[in-house]
Every structure is written in structure tokens, then in C-alpha cells.
Motif scaffolding. Structure first.
Motif, short mmCIF file in Angstrom:
data_model
loop_
_atom_site.label_atom_id
_atom_site.label_comp_id
_atom_site.label_asym_id
_atom_site.label_seq_id
_atom_site.Cartn_x
_atom_site.Cartn_y
_atom_site.Cartn_z
N ASP A 8 1.27 6.75 7.37
CA ASP A 8 1.42 6.15 6.04
C ASP A 8 0.85 4.73 6.07
O ASP A 8 1.45 3.82 6.61
N SER A 10 0.02 3.21 3.19
CA SER A 10 0.21 2.64 1.85
C SER A 10 0.98 1.33 1.92
O SER A 10 1.82 1.13 2.79
N LYS A 12 3.23 -1.57 -0.38
CA LYS A 12 4.06 -1.69 -1.58
C LYS A 12 3.58 -2.89 -2.39
O LYS A 12 3.42 -3.99 -1.88
N THR A 124 7.97 4.27 -11.33
CA THR A 124 7.32 4.19 -10.02
C THR A 124 5.88 4.66 -10.17
O THR A 124 5.54 5.36 -11.12
N TYR A 125 5.04 4.25 -9.25
CA TYR A 125 3.63 4.65 -9.31
C TYR A 125 3.09 4.81 -7.90
O TYR A 125 3.70 4.35 -6.92
N ASP A 126 1.94 5.45 -7.82
CA ASP A 126 1.14 5.38 -6.61
C ASP A 126 -0.33 5.45 -6.98
O ASP A 126 -0.69 5.87 -8.09
N GLN A 128 -4.09 6.54 -5.23
CA GLN A 128 -4.72 7.26 -4.13
C GLN A 128 -6.24 7.25 -4.29
O GLN A 128 -6.74 7.11 -5.40
N THR A 141 -3.03 7.69 0.09
CA THR A 141 -2.29 6.82 -0.81
C THR A 141 -2.40 5.41 -0.26
O THR A 141 -2.06 5.17 0.90
N ARG A 144 1.73 1.78 -3.66
CA ARG A 144 2.90 2.42 -4.25
C ARG A 144 3.87 1.31 -4.63
O ARG A 144 3.78 0.19 -4.13
#
Length: 157
Positions: A8, A10, A12, A124-126, A128, A141, A144
Motif C-alpha cells: 500500500d 497510498s 492520506k 471518503t475518496y480515493d 487511482q 491507489t 485516499r
């Protein structure tokens, strides 16, 4: 032997915007060696989705399923997540990715008219990207977090 593999990457990033205002977020994307990704040449595709989360009551308090409703996105294609129910889709794409270049830059944009249709609230969002690597559609991703839409009083004339 306590080894781990954390794939991971990603990060924040909480985003707050005002309903009815133009939205513009420019990203500069680099690989692990800090080299800018050739977004235009390698034809990277980008996806952005904002979803609500509401808890579903169950008879078992240790299980906390949630329903995610697509509030806004760069596409109306829903990203499926195993075990989740979608209540409804967003009315139309709100966000668009523009200005991809080979210096790793891409801009996520939405017009004031498009954001005026967003419901005020906390979501919430992400974000990619997807790129073809030797016939393999690599999806990653990169961002996020929370996505907050605040109410606005004025409207553009």
C-alpha cells in the motif's frame, strides 16, 4: 522471522472544498526513485471517486457492514468492492483529469456548476491510476482520505 510486505503506497490527504466553487488539484507523480512518471507517453488513466459511508445495523454487533453510495467521480463506472452494496450512482461525472504530461503532472478539475450539485457533507475518496505494463493492467491507489463539501452562499453569475 517477522518479515512484512506492505504494498500500500497510498498517502492520506484530506480534501475540503466549497460547494459551487471551481475545483482544481494538480498532482506531481513520481516513482520510488523520485523520477517523474511519463503520464502522457505511457497513457496513464486516472480514476477518482467520492463515496458516502453509512453503517448497516445487524443482529451481530461484532459485524459492522457498510453501504457505500457513489456521490461523485471522474467516471460513472462503479469500482466494485467485495461485500458492499451500492444504493445509487452519482447523477453525472463531476471531476475530470486534464493536462497530463511527461513530467508527472496531472490536474483533477471540476467546474463551479458541477460542484454546485454536490451534497454538503463528509465523505471518503480515493484516487487511482492505471497503466499497461507489458500487457498487465497495473492499478495503484495513490491518494485516499476524507472529502468534505462545505455549503456556499453565493452563486456564480
Amino acid at each position: 522471522m517477522g518479515q512484512k510486505a506492505n504494498l500500500d503506497i497510498s498517502e492520506k490527504l484530506d480534501i475540503t472544498c466549497r460547494r459551487g466553487d471551481s475545483f482544481e488539484l494538480t498532482l506531481n507523480i513520481k516513482d520510488s526513485a523520485s523520477v517523474a512518471l511519463p503520464l502522457a507517453t505511457d497513457n496513464y488513466a486516472f480514476f477518482f471517486q467520492v463515496k458516502s459511508v453509512s453503517k448497516v445495523r445487524t443482529s451481530n454487533p461484532s459485524i459492522s457492514p457498510s453501504r457505500r453510495t457513489l456521490i461523485a467521480g471522474s467516471t460513472l463506472a462503479e469500482s466494485p468492492t467485495k461485500g458492499e452494496n451500492v444504493e445509487k450512482d452519482a447523477e453525472s461525472p463531476v471531476f475530470a483529469f486534464e493536462d497530463k504530461d511527461d513530467l508527472g503532472n496531472v490536474t483533477l478539475k471540476a467546474t463551479a456548476d458541477a460542484t454546485s450539485r454536490l451534497p454538503v457533507g463528509r465523505y471518503t475518496y480515493d484516487l487511482q491510476y492505471q497503466v499497461d505494463v507489458s500487457g498487465f493492467a497495473k492499478t495503484t491507489t495513490i491518494l485516499r482520505g476524507n472529502f468534505v463539501v462545505k455549503e456556499d452562499i453565493s452563486t456564480a453569475v
